[in-house]
Write a protein that holds these residues in place. Structure first.
Motif, PDB file in Angstrom:
ATOM      1  N   ARG A  26       0.828  -1.208   0.000  1.00 56.84           N
ATOM      2  CA  ARG A  26       0.000   0.000   0.000  1.00 56.84           C
ATOM      3  C   ARG A  26       0.861   1.256   0.000  1.00 56.84           C
ATOM      4  O   ARG A  26       0.572   2.231  -0.704  1.00 56.84           O
ATOM      5  N   MET A  27       1.950   1.255   0.754  1.00 58.02           N
ATOM      6  CA  MET A  27       2.828   2.426   0.812  1.00 58.02           C
ATOM      7  C   MET A  27       3.569   2.641  -0.511  1.00 58.02           C
ATOM      8  O   MET A  27       3.753   3.779  -0.954  1.00 58.02           O
ATOM      9  N   LEU A  28       3.990   1.550  -1.153  1.00 58.36           N
ATOM     10  CA  LEU A  28       4.650   1.676  -2.457  1.00 58.36           C
ATOM     11  C   LEU A  28       3.681   2.243  -3.491  1.00 58.36           C
ATOM     12  O   LEU A  28       4.058   3.087  -4.315  1.00 58.36           O
ATOM     13  N   SER A  29       2.446   1.774  -3.440  1.00 55.01           N
ATOM     14  CA  SER A  29       1.425   2.302  -4.358  1.00 55.01           C
ATOM     15  C   SER A  29       1.173   3.780  -4.096  1.00 55.01           C
ATOM     16  O   SER A  29       1.014   4.583  -5.031  1.00 55.01           O
ATOM     17  N   LYS A  30       1.170   4.164  -2.824  1.00 58.61           N
ATOM     18  CA  LYS A  30       0.948   5.566  -2.461  1.00 58.61           C
ATOM     19  C   LYS A  30       2.087   6.445  -2.961  1.00 58.61           C
ATOM     20  O   LYS A  30       1.855   7.524  -3.518  1.00 58.61           O
ATOM     21  N   LEU A  31       3.306   5.977  -2.782  1.00 53.84           N
ATOM     22  CA  LEU A  31       4.466   6.739  -3.256  1.00 53.84           C
ATOM     23  C   LEU A  31       4.460   6.857  -4.777  1.00 53.84           C
ATOM     24  O   LEU A  31       4.878   7.882  -5.338  1.00 53.84           O
ATOM     25  N   GLN A  32       3.963   5.818  -5.431  1.00 58.92           N
ATOM     26  CA  GLN A  32       3.883   5.872  -6.895  1.00 58.92           C
ATOM     27  C   GLN A  32       2.824   6.872  -7.342  1.00 58.92           C
ATOM     28  O   GLN A  32       3.044   7.642  -8.289  1.00 58.92           O
ATOM     29  N   LYS A  33       1.682   6.883  -6.679  1.00 64.19           N
ATOM     30  CA  LYS A  33       0.623   7.840  -7.020  1.00 64.19           C
ATOM     31  C   LYS A  33       1.074   9.281  -6.806  1.00 64.19           C
ATOM     32  O   LYS A  33       0.621  10.197  -7.498  1.00 64.19           O
ATOM     33  N   THR A  81       7.146   1.617  -9.644  1.00 67.38           N
ATOM     34  CA  THR A  81       7.416   0.231  -9.252  1.00 67.38           C
ATOM     35  C   THR A  81       6.769  -0.739 -10.222  1.00 67.38           C
ATOM     36  O   THR A  81       5.628  -0.537 -10.652  1.00 67.38           O
ATOM     37  N   HIS A  82       7.499  -1.785 -10.567  1.00 71.16           N
ATOM     38  CA  HIS A  82       6.990  -2.893 -11.382  1.00 71.16           C
ATOM     39  C   HIS A  82       7.562  -4.171 -10.790  1.00 71.16           C
ATOM     40  O   HIS A  82       8.710  -4.523 -11.063  1.00 71.16           O
ATOM     41  N   GLY A  83       6.767  -4.862  -9.962  1.00 79.49           N
ATOM     42  CA  GLY A  83       7.272  -6.038  -9.276  1.00 79.49           C
ATOM     43  C   GLY A  83       8.406  -5.643  -8.344  1.00 79.49           C
ATOM     44  O   GLY A  83       8.240  -4.780  -7.476  1.00 79.49           O
ATOM     45  N   LYS A  84       9.593  -6.239  -8.562  1.00 77.74           N
ATOM     46  CA  LYS A  84      10.750  -5.921  -7.723  1.00 77.74           C
ATOM     47  C   LYS A  84      11.581  -4.767  -8.279  1.00 77.74           C
ATOM     48  O   LYS A  84      12.550  -4.350  -7.646  1.00 77.74           O
ATOM     49  N   ILE A 142      12.466  -1.044  -9.032  1.00 79.81           N
ATOM     50  CA  ILE A 142      12.186   0.269  -8.443  1.00 79.81           C
ATOM     51  C   ILE A 142      12.902   1.352  -9.253  1.00 79.81           C
ATOM     52  O   ILE A 142      14.088   1.227  -9.574  1.00 79.81           O
ATOM     53  N   ARG A 143      12.164   2.404  -9.571  1.00 78.70           N
ATOM     54  CA  ARG A 143      12.784   3.586 -10.170  1.00 78.70           C
ATOM     55  C   ARG A 143      12.385   4.801  -9.339  1.00 78.70           C
ATOM     56  O   ARG A 143      11.197   5.081  -9.170  1.00 78.70           O
ATOM     57  N   ILE A 144      13.379   5.472  -8.781  1.00 77.48           N
ATOM     58  CA  ILE A 144      13.114   6.674  -7.992  1.00 77.48           C
ATOM     59  C   ILE A 144      12.961   7.849  -8.952  1.00 77.48           C
ATOM     60  O   ILE A 144      13.901   8.233  -9.652  1.00 77.48           O
ATOM     61  N   VAL A 145      11.772   8.412  -8.990  1.00 77.57           N
ATOM     62  CA  VAL A 145      11.452   9.494  -9.933  1.00 77.57           C
ATOM     63  C   VAL A 145      11.789  10.849  -9.341  1.00 77.57           C
ATOM     64  O   VAL A 145      12.299  11.741 -10.026  1.00 77.57           O
ATOM     65  N   ASN A 146      11.510  11.018  -8.056  1.00 79.37           N
ATOM     66  CA  ASN A 146      11.715  12.313  -7.395  1.00 79.37           C
ATOM     67  C   ASN A 146      12.388  12.060  -6.048  1.00 79.37           C
ATOM     68  O   ASN A 146      11.723  11.859  -5.040  1.00 79.37           O
ATOM     69  N   ARG A 147      13.708  12.067  -6.059  1.00 79.93           N
ATOM     70  CA  ARG A 147      14.455  11.763  -4.826  1.00 79.93           C
ATOM     71  C   ARG A 147      14.217  12.822  -3.753  1.00 79.93           C
ATOM     72  O   ARG A 147      14.073  12.489  -2.564  1.00 79.93           O
TER      73      ARG A 147
END
Length: 257
Positions: free
Chosen positions: A228-235, A241-244, A246-251
């Motif tokens: 849920r937290m990963l989805s929130k950070l993505q939104k 995130t795609h499975g395992k 990770i791409r940090i878009v806005n550090r």
């Protein structure tokens, strides 16, 4: 120089290192030719060490050990003899409670070191489990200490590594005690990013070696909360995130969570 067989390792295999023996005590080799192969040297242990002394460090490293996925490098209460640097793959360290529940205490990536938990009591206090097929450099602790007595730069580096372990554990305790679930996940990703940078990998594009359940165990939150937290950070546009993967878009934004 005499090549001698050191005492049997935790998994029953013999480890070999090129050292001289005089009576009961190891005698470290003198400066070796500069042509020595440094490809197996553990990066963290070798940082800041002069080239000639790197040759001596190279001489006390035993044959690399391979550990298959889900197998243990060492177990709780195993005799402490060596420290290990990850050459390939990834490990988790785990403590098992009396009720049988496991607590993940850390993840060790390529170039990082395991085994310092055994220095205090001369027995390991946790299990070190390979998350994928892995390989480690094996350094006999007694030989490393002997070398540190002669090479001050190596002694300083050993102290820095031990201090780093203390700092990491303190940071983990602070995270568990003061951060929200969202902050814990953000801090975990930022920590991985920093560690990737230190080892020459992309700080913004990497794969998680652990499962989300293992990640949640380490962070003190449930699997569903991690997702849920990963989805929130993505939104929020902070990560992708795609499975395992990770791409940090806005550090900067991730640091502000």
């Amino acid at each position: 120089m005499l090549s001698v067989q050191l005492e049997t390792a935790e998994n029953g295999t013999s480890l070999t290192s090129s050292v001289q023996v005089r009576g009961r005590f190891p005698v470290l080799p003198p400066h070796l030719p500069n042509s020595a192969d440094h490809s197996r040297l553990p990066v963290r242990v070798a940082e800041g060490v002069a080239p000639l002394d790197l040759n001596r460090l190279n001489s006390i490293i035993c044959t690399p050990r391979k550990v298959k996925r889900s197998e243990a490098l060492y177990r709780t209460n195993d005799q402490f003899n060596s420290i290990y640097t990850v050459r390939a793959g990834c490990f988790k360290t785990v403590i098992t409670h009396r009720d049988g529940n496991e607590q993940v205490t850390g993840f060790q990536l390529r170039g990082e070191t395991l085994g310092f938990d055994g220095v205090c009591t001369e027995r390991h206090s946790c299990d070190a489990i390979a998350l994928e097929d892995s390989e480690v450099s094996v350094i006999r602790y007694a030989l490393l200490v002997s070398l540190c007595h002669e090479v001050s730069s190596m002694q300083r580096q050993l102290f820095r590594m031990m201090s780093g372990e203390i700092v990491r554990e303190s940071g983990h305790m602070m995270m568990l005690g003061t951060m929200s679930a969202e902050q814990r996940v953000a801090a975990f990703l930022l920590d991985l990013s920093d560690r990737m940078t230190a080892r020459g990998y992309s700080p913004v594009d990497f794969n998680l070696r652990m499962t989300r359940q293992e990640m949640g165990n380490y962070l003190g939150i449930k699997l569903e909360t991690v997702s849920r937290m990963l989805s929130k950070l993505q939104k929020q546009g902070l990560v992708d995130t795609h499975g395992k993967h990770i791409r940090i878009v806005n550090r900067l934004g991730l640091s502000s969570v």
